[in-house]
Structure formats: C-alpha cells, structure tokens
Design a protein around this motif. Sequence first.
Motif, PDB file in Angstrom:
ATOM      1  N   TRP A 163       0.750  -1.406  -0.044  1.00 34.82           N
ATOM      2  CA  TRP A 163       0.058  -0.024  -0.125  1.00 34.82           C
ATOM      3  C   TRP A 163       0.799   1.217   0.135  1.00 34.82           C
ATOM      4  O   TRP A 163       1.622   1.266   0.843  1.00 34.82           O
ATOM      5  CB  TRP A 163      -1.089   0.189   1.312  1.00 34.82           C
ATOM      6  CG  TRP A 163      -1.530   1.171   1.368  1.00 34.82           C
ATOM      7  CD1 TRP A 163      -1.357   2.222   2.493  1.00 34.82           C
ATOM      8  CD2 TRP A 163      -2.651   2.198   0.809  1.00 34.82           C
ATOM      9  NE1 TRP A 163      -2.307   3.163   2.485  1.00 34.82           N
ATOM     10  CE2 TRP A 163      -3.063   3.100   1.246  1.00 34.82           C
ATOM     11  CE3 TRP A 163      -3.396   1.575  -0.331  1.00 34.82           C
ATOM     12  CZ2 TRP A 163      -4.176   3.958   0.871  1.00 34.82           C
ATOM     13  CZ3 TRP A 163      -4.396   2.451  -0.752  1.00 34.82           C
ATOM     14  CH2 TRP A 163      -4.703   3.592  -0.213  1.00 34.82           C
ATOM     15  N   ASP A 164       0.559   2.131  -0.727  1.00 31.82           N
ATOM     16  CA  ASP A 164       1.114   3.434  -0.943  1.00 31.82           C
ATOM     17  C   ASP A 164       0.072   4.398  -1.513  1.00 31.82           C
ATOM     18  O   ASP A 164      -0.149   4.452  -2.812  1.00 31.82           O
ATOM     19  CB  ASP A 164       2.451   3.347  -1.872  1.00 31.82           C
ATOM     20  CG  ASP A 164       3.224   4.549  -1.773  1.00 31.82           C
ATOM     21  OD1 ASP A 164       2.450   5.769  -1.274  1.00 31.82           O
ATOM     22  OD2 ASP A 164       4.147   4.882  -2.276  1.00 31.82           O
ATOM     23  N   GLY A 218       1.484   6.031  -4.680  1.00 35.03           N
ATOM     24  CA  GLY A 218       2.047   5.092  -5.662  1.00 35.03           C
ATOM     25  C   GLY A 218       1.038   4.941  -6.811  1.00 35.03           C
ATOM     26  O   GLY A 218       0.104   5.439  -6.889  1.00 35.03           O
ATOM     27  N   GLN A 262      -1.965   3.309  -6.483  1.00 30.17           N
ATOM     28  CA  GLN A 262      -1.743   3.213  -5.055  1.00 30.17           C
ATOM     29  C   GLN A 262      -0.945   1.955  -4.525  1.00 30.17           C
ATOM     30  O   GLN A 262      -1.026   1.399  -3.327  1.00 30.17           O
ATOM     31  CB  GLN A 262      -3.050   3.217  -4.258  1.00 30.17           C
ATOM     32  CG  GLN A 262      -3.846   4.422  -4.679  1.00 30.17           C
ATOM     33  CD  GLN A 262      -5.292   4.708  -3.957  1.00 30.17           C
ATOM     34  OE1 GLN A 262      -5.819   3.775  -3.651  1.00 30.17           O
ATOM     35  NE2 GLN A 262      -5.305   6.150  -3.139  1.00 30.17           N
ATOM     36  N   SER A 317       2.682   0.312  -4.106  1.00 33.30           N
ATOM     37  CA  SER A 317       3.893   0.878  -3.563  1.00 33.30           C
ATOM     38  C   SER A 317       5.204   0.377  -4.468  1.00 33.30           C
ATOM     39  O   SER A 317       4.865  -0.719  -5.272  1.00 33.30           O
ATOM     40  CB  SER A 317       4.421   0.365  -2.177  1.00 33.30           C
ATOM     41  OG  SER A 317       4.390  -1.165  -2.177  1.00 33.30           O
ATOM     42  N   SER A 318       6.148   0.884  -4.213  1.00 33.52           N
ATOM     43  CA  SER A 318       7.428   0.517  -5.198  1.00 33.52           C
ATOM     44  C   SER A 318       7.700  -0.763  -4.952  1.00 33.52           C
ATOM     45  O   SER A 318       8.036  -1.596  -5.766  1.00 33.52           O
ATOM     46  CB  SER A 318       8.568   1.538  -4.962  1.00 33.52           C
ATOM     47  OG  SER A 318       8.832   1.336  -3.663  1.00 33.52           O
ATOM     48  N   GLU A 350      -5.282   0.537   2.640  1.00 32.59           N
ATOM     49  CA  GLU A 350      -4.441   0.340   3.319  1.00 32.59           C
ATOM     50  C   GLU A 350      -4.564  -1.164   3.898  1.00 32.59           C
ATOM     51  O   GLU A 350      -3.560  -1.751   3.869  1.00 32.59           O
ATOM     52  CB  GLU A 350      -4.282   1.197   4.600  1.00 32.59           C
ATOM     53  CG  GLU A 350      -2.972   0.962   5.315  1.00 32.59           C
ATOM     54  CD  GLU A 350      -2.724   2.040   6.571  1.00 32.59           C
ATOM     55  OE1 GLU A 350      -1.923   1.765   7.200  1.00 32.59           O
ATOM     56  OE2 GLU A 350      -3.686   2.735   6.595  1.00 32.59           O
TER      57      GLU A 350
END
Length: 483
Positions: free
Chosen positions: A302-303, A306, A309, A311-312, A370
């Motif tokens: 989760w980001d 990003g 959304q 994450s890297s 999240e």
Amino acid sequence: MNSTDIPAGTELRDFLALPYSELEDLNLRAKAQRQERVPMRALQEERLRYLAQEPRIKALTVLFSDLEGRLHMLDYDKKFLLRAHDNLTFDGSSIRGFTAQRESDLRLSLDWSAFYWGPADIFGPGKVLVFSDVLDREGRPFSGDIRGALKKLANECYTKEGYALNAANEIEGFLFKGLDAERRFHETGKFEYVNTGGYYHSLPGDPLRTFIDTVAEVQRAMGFQNEKDHPEVAPSQFEINYNYGEVVAAADQIQLYKLICRQVATKLGLTASFLPKPVVGVNGSGMHTNVSVSKNGKNLFWDPKGSEQLSSFGWKFVDRILTHGNDICLMLNSSVNSYRRLDPHFEAPNQLKASAIDRGSMIRIPIGNERSMRTEVRSVAPDANPYMVMLAVFKTGLDGTVSSLKNLRQADRYLPDNIYDALDAFRNSDWTAKLLGEEVKQRYADLKEASADRCPRLLGTVVKPEEVMFHHEVYNQYLWSLF
C-alpha cells in the motif's frame, strides 16, 4: 429423521457429530492459534490431549498432496495414532511423482496447526482432519513435498525479514449432472449443465443454488470466514469467496475448498469439476490469486501516492513475476486442458502485462486500501497444485530478477497457448530449478509431459476424452495402465 430412517445399529454408536455453529467456534479458535503462530509443541500437546479426552472421536483423517497437487487422505485409528503419531510411514512409490519403488518409505509429520473439525454429514461422524508434511526415511523434509517447501519459504521470510505472506483465492468451478461426470467423459463425450442462468442468476432451490448454499455452510463451519458466493459467467459455473490467510493456510484451504465442493456435489448426485475449460465456447474456470506481503501488521503493497496506489515494493514484486511469467507458466497452468482457457475471446488472462482494468492481463491491480491492497495473478488455473502456485508467485515476486525489457508492464507478450511450449519454457529456465530444485523440476516436467503425450497434440475445438481421463485430478489408474 425418524428412528426408522436410521440404519440398523447406528443408534448404538456414539461418534462425534457437532452442530455447525459449534464447529465454527472450534475451527475459528484453531485458525486464530495458527495466525498467532502458537508454537507447534504447544499445539501438539493440546491436540493430543483433546483426542485422548474426547471418546467420541474414532479416527483422524490425515491429508497430504502429491507433486501435481492431488489431495490424498489416510484415516488413522485414534488409539493407534495416539501411540504412533511420531512414526507414521507410508509407501511413497504408490503416489505418482513421489519416489521409486527402491526408495519407497516416506513419513508423515502432522502439522498440528492445520487441524480442522469437519461436519459429520459431509466427512462422516467421529473424525477430525489434519494436514501433514512429508518426510524422507531419515526424517528430513522430502524434496517432492511442495507444501513443505512453501512452509519453509514462509518461515524464512518471517524469521529473516519479518514478512507475513498473505493470499486469497477466487476459485471457479462447474457443476455437472450425474456422478463421476469427469471419469465417464470418455464414454459420454459431454458434460451436462445443471443450470443455464449465468452470472449472479440462480433461483433459490435450484440445483446450483442448493449446491452453493450447502458448500458455503460447510465452509463457514470450518472457519473459512466467507465473503460472497454466486453463479459465475458460464452456465452451471460457481465461485465461493472467503477471507485471506497466511500463505500455507491459504493453500490448505484451496485443497479443502475443492474437497468440500466434490463431497457436497456427490451427495446431491452431481459432479463438481475444476477442469479449467471443460466446455469449449464458454468462459473457463480460473483461480485468481490475490497476494500481499505485510510486516508488523503493515501492508507493504500500500502506498496512497504510488501508481494505482501500489507501493514501489509491490511494483517490483509484479515486475519480477512478469519477467518470469513464461518460466513459471507450467506451475500455474499444469494440465493440457488449462491451455484452452488461455483464450483471448473469454477474458483470458494470457497477456504478460499488468493493468488496473484490463482483465486480459496476467496481473491485475485491484482497487484497494491500506488493509486490502494487493496484486491479483489471474493466469492461474484451478487444477494447479496450490502449494506450487504460492511458492512460484511469492518466491518469484520476492527473489526473482527484473527484465531490462522496455515497458515491461505493457509489453506485447503472451503466455504459451499449449502445454508443450510451456514445458519448453519451464525446462529451459534456470529460475524454475531455483524454485523446485533440479531433481524435482525434472520429475514434475516428466509427469506433465507423460500426461500431454497421452493427448492429441493439437487442442482443436473439441475437448478430447484423453485430456480429461488422463488429467492429474481425474485420471483412473486402471485406464492409465492400459494406455
């Protein structure tokens, strides 16, 4: 039930048969212990004490899976098991792909965390179920036990990095008329639908709805924590969704899910089939595999800032799977029949790319938050070995290489459309040897090739009897030996 309906002598027996609500409480408690990583020694002591003190239990059903993912079950008398639970042996040469006759002795090591109470009307009264790991004659992990390899990966990730590997599967199947419809396919040449209503549409009380409702009740009682269930796109097709779990528990639940479906269907005089494409011209069945990695309760995928959304960390996970997509295709699509499903005309996830919206992509990035952010590997067939699927997806996503191919996530590349091309990619890949070990890789490829060689090389437009009768989940040992 009237007393006159009870078979003679049954009323004298006093075997365990618990209400569904009580079963759910017991199974949810066991599930919580597994999630909390209660030490195995403590669980063993608790389970053995329970078995010794519960006089209504007569036997323990021990479950393990072979290299191709076929589920095997042994019933051990409870009194014998209490004496010999640490010395359970069996003949590995009788299991396809396990051992040669000259080195046939294998051991079962009970995984007391994977302990289930099953409804008596489905599994029989007086029994409980437990999964096991397979050991060699010296007591070491057996190389052909992919469940054990997956457990090792999960434990190492948790110990070294603090990673918890999470998975949830959307498993589609078909419900067909008659008992043993797959085993009789070489005689009938067809499967008959029980319902033609289609997506989300099935009237209360019809055979498909009755089947789905019953399976959902059994799953609920066994602690699956259901989410939704419904008919799928194709006629007589179903999908029953449940909550995510730690990766080994999630793979165990796939095996239980298919077992429950088959048991319920049999009791209704029907057949639950997990062939990926049993009928040409309609959507096939998939096993969309939703995965994420968490650490200290935080979802590492989760980001909010990003792309999509994700994450890297999550995108690197995706890139590694796309890089090795052809290498691991045989592990995710393990049968001749599964390559009928990789057809772009039916929302087939046969494109080696990632997308939030394109359901033809091998990997989809669903809308999440999240708690729920994840990636969905869509190219998995429901007849694949679930432990091998999880091993391939997670180890590749975490430890694989990333291709230097320009625009990897949207490149114009496709998965193999036949099992022989998938076999070539699997055999020629160094990565698959790292996943399975050279010996097990060779053994698995040989099994897949032996099944493929029994079928017409070209799929054509008609499901052939051979691709059903020699399928690893269906095959009849008698017919196999006559080939």
